[in-house]
Write an enzyme that holds these catalytic residues in place. Structure first.
Site, PDB file in Angstrom:
ATOM      1  N   GLY A  82       0.857  -1.086   0.163  1.00  0.00           N
ATOM      2  CA  GLY A  82      -0.162  -0.117  -0.109  1.00  0.00           C
ATOM      3  C   GLY A  82       0.879   1.215   0.052  1.00  0.00           C
ATOM      4  O   GLY A  82       0.388   2.270   0.538  1.00  0.00           O
TER       5      GLY A  82
ATOM      6  N   ASN B 220      -5.629   3.457 -12.862  1.00  0.00           N
ATOM      7  CA  ASN B 220      -4.636   2.176 -12.665  1.00  0.00           C
ATOM      8  C   ASN B 220      -3.171   2.715 -12.528  1.00  0.00           C
ATOM      9  O   ASN B 220      -2.897   3.536 -13.532  1.00  0.00           O
ATOM     10  CB  ASN B 220      -4.765   1.087 -13.150  1.00  0.00           C
ATOM     11  CG  ASN B 220      -3.942  -0.094 -12.833  1.00  0.00           C
ATOM     12  OD1 ASN B 220      -4.030  -0.345 -11.631  1.00  0.00           O
ATOM     13  ND2 ASN B 220      -3.340  -0.733 -13.655  1.00  0.00           N
TER      14      ASN B 220
ATOM     15  N   HIS C 258       0.570   1.238 -13.452  1.00  0.00           N
ATOM     16  CA  HIS C 258       1.244   0.121 -13.651  1.00  0.00           C
ATOM     17  C   HIS C 258       2.880   0.351 -13.820  1.00  0.00           C
ATOM     18  O   HIS C 258       3.264   1.474 -14.467  1.00  0.00           O
ATOM     19  CB  HIS C 258       0.900  -0.366 -15.258  1.00  0.00           C
ATOM     20  CG  HIS C 258       1.475  -1.691 -15.552  1.00  0.00           C
ATOM     21  ND1 HIS C 258       1.097  -3.033 -15.268  1.00  0.00           N
ATOM     22  CD2 HIS C 258       2.392  -1.990 -16.590  1.00  0.00           C
ATOM     23  CE1 HIS C 258       1.753  -3.816 -15.826  1.00  0.00           C
ATOM     24  NE2 HIS C 258       2.614  -3.174 -16.494  1.00  0.00           N
TER      25      HIS C 258
ATOM     26  N   ASP D 214      -4.603  -3.427 -18.613  1.00  0.00           N
ATOM     27  CA  ASP D 214      -3.687  -2.552 -18.961  1.00  0.00           C
ATOM     28  C   ASP D 214      -3.917  -2.160 -20.324  1.00  0.00           C
ATOM     29  O   ASP D 214      -2.622  -1.538 -20.990  1.00  0.00           O
ATOM     30  CB  ASP D 214      -2.123  -3.096 -18.547  1.00  0.00           C
ATOM     31  CG  ASP D 214      -1.846  -3.632 -17.350  1.00  0.00           C
ATOM     32  OD1 ASP D 214      -2.590  -3.169 -16.261  1.00  0.00           O
ATOM     33  OD2 ASP D 214      -1.198  -4.680 -17.066  1.00  0.00           O
TER      34      ASP D 214
ATOM     35  N   GLU E  55       6.387   6.292  -9.106  1.00  0.00           N
ATOM     36  CA  GLU E  55       4.863   6.021  -8.914  1.00  0.00           C
ATOM     37  C   GLU E  55       4.426   6.741  -7.851  1.00  0.00           C
ATOM     38  O   GLU E  55       3.345   7.391  -7.911  1.00  0.00           O
ATOM     39  CB  GLU E  55       4.703   4.451  -8.298  1.00  0.00           C
ATOM     40  CG  GLU E  55       4.993   3.481  -9.639  1.00  0.00           C
ATOM     41  CD  GLU E  55       4.668   2.152  -9.102  1.00  0.00           C
ATOM     42  OE1 GLU E  55       3.697   1.703  -8.419  1.00  0.00           O
ATOM     43  OE2 GLU E  55       5.114   0.945  -9.536  1.00  0.00           O
TER      44      GLU E  55
END
Length: 202
Positions: free
Chosen positions: A11, A104, A106, A147, A176
Site C-alpha cells: 500500500g 490504475n 502500472h 492494462d 509511482e
C-alpha cells in the site's frame, strides 16, 4: 470528490494518495479502501488513517468474489476509483459503470511489459531479461482489458547495466509515488479529458 482506493499489498501507492490529500495537494477524500488479500499492509495504513476498509479475500470467496466486490463498490458509490497496486482485474460490470473514472498505476511503460501475468517483480524481471535501456511507470484509465485503457501519464527511468529486478523496482516505485498522486489530483480537479485513446490534460 469521494475516492475508493483498491490495493492488494503493502500500500505504498495508497499512502502516497493519503499524504497528497493530507497536505492539500489533492482536493479529495478517501471514502474507503478495498483489499482482495487478507493481511495486506494497506489495510493497516487505512486503519492508521481512520479510513474505512473492507477485505474481500479472493482466495476464500473464489466464485462469489466478483459479486461481493460489485456489491461493496455499489454501497460505497464513489466518484472515482484508484487501483493502487490492486492485482485483480476488475469485472466488466464495475468497469462499465465507472467508465473513465477508474485509474490504475502500472510499473512499466505501457504497451511494454503489461497485461496478464505482468505484475509486481515479474514486470521488472522481464525488463532486465529483455535488455531494455529505459523503463518507468504508467497511469491509465481502466477499460475491459488488462492494462489497455487510455494513458494519462508516463514517466521514464534509465535501466543501468548493473541493475537487478529489485533495483529497477525501487526506481520505478519512487516514480509511482510522484506520478499517481499527480494523476489523482488532475482527476479530482476535472482536468482529464478522454478523446478516443488520448487523454488530454486541460
Amino acid at each position: 470528490m469521494r475516492l475508493l482506493v483498491m490495493a492488494s499489498g503493502n500500500g505504498t501507492d495508497f499512502q502516497s494518495i493519503i499524504d497528497g490529500i493530507k497536505s492539500g495537494y489533492i482536493n479529495a477524500e478517501i471514502a474507503a479502501l478495498i483489499s482482495d488479500k487478507e493481511g495486506a499492509y494497506a489495510l493497516k495504513r487505512a486503519a492508521d488513517n481512520n479510513i474505512p476498509s473492507i477485505c474481500i479475500p479472493k482466495k476464500k470467496l473464489k466464485g462469489s468474489f466478483y459479486k461481493e466486490l460489485t456489491k461493496a463498490v455499489d454501497e460505497i458509490n464513489p466518484d472515482g476509483i484508484v487501483l493502487a497496486g490492486f492485482i485483480t482485474i476488475l469485472n466488466e460490470e464495475i468497469v462499465n459503470k465507472y467508465q473513465n473514472k477508474i485509474i490504475n498505476i502500472h510499473p512499466s511503460l505501457i504497451p511494454s511489459f503489461c497485461g496478464k501475468g505482468y505484475y509486481g517483480i515479474n514486470v521488472h524481471k522481464a525488463v532486465i531479461e529483455y535488455g531494455v535501456k529505459y523503463t518507468g511507470c504508467t497511469v491509465h484509465f481502466v477499460d475491459a482489458g488488462a492494462d489497455t485503457g487510455p494513458i494519462i501519464l508516463q514517466e521514464v527511468v534509465k535501466v543501468e547495466d548493473n541493475d537487478t529486478p529489485e533495483t529497477v523496482a525501487d526506481k520505478v516505485l519512487k516514480l509511482e509515488h510522484r506520478l499517481l498522486p499527480y494523476a489523482v489530483k488532475l482527476f479530482a480537479e476535472g482536468r482529464l479529458k478522454v478523446e478516443g485513446r488520448k487523454v488530454i490534460i486541460i
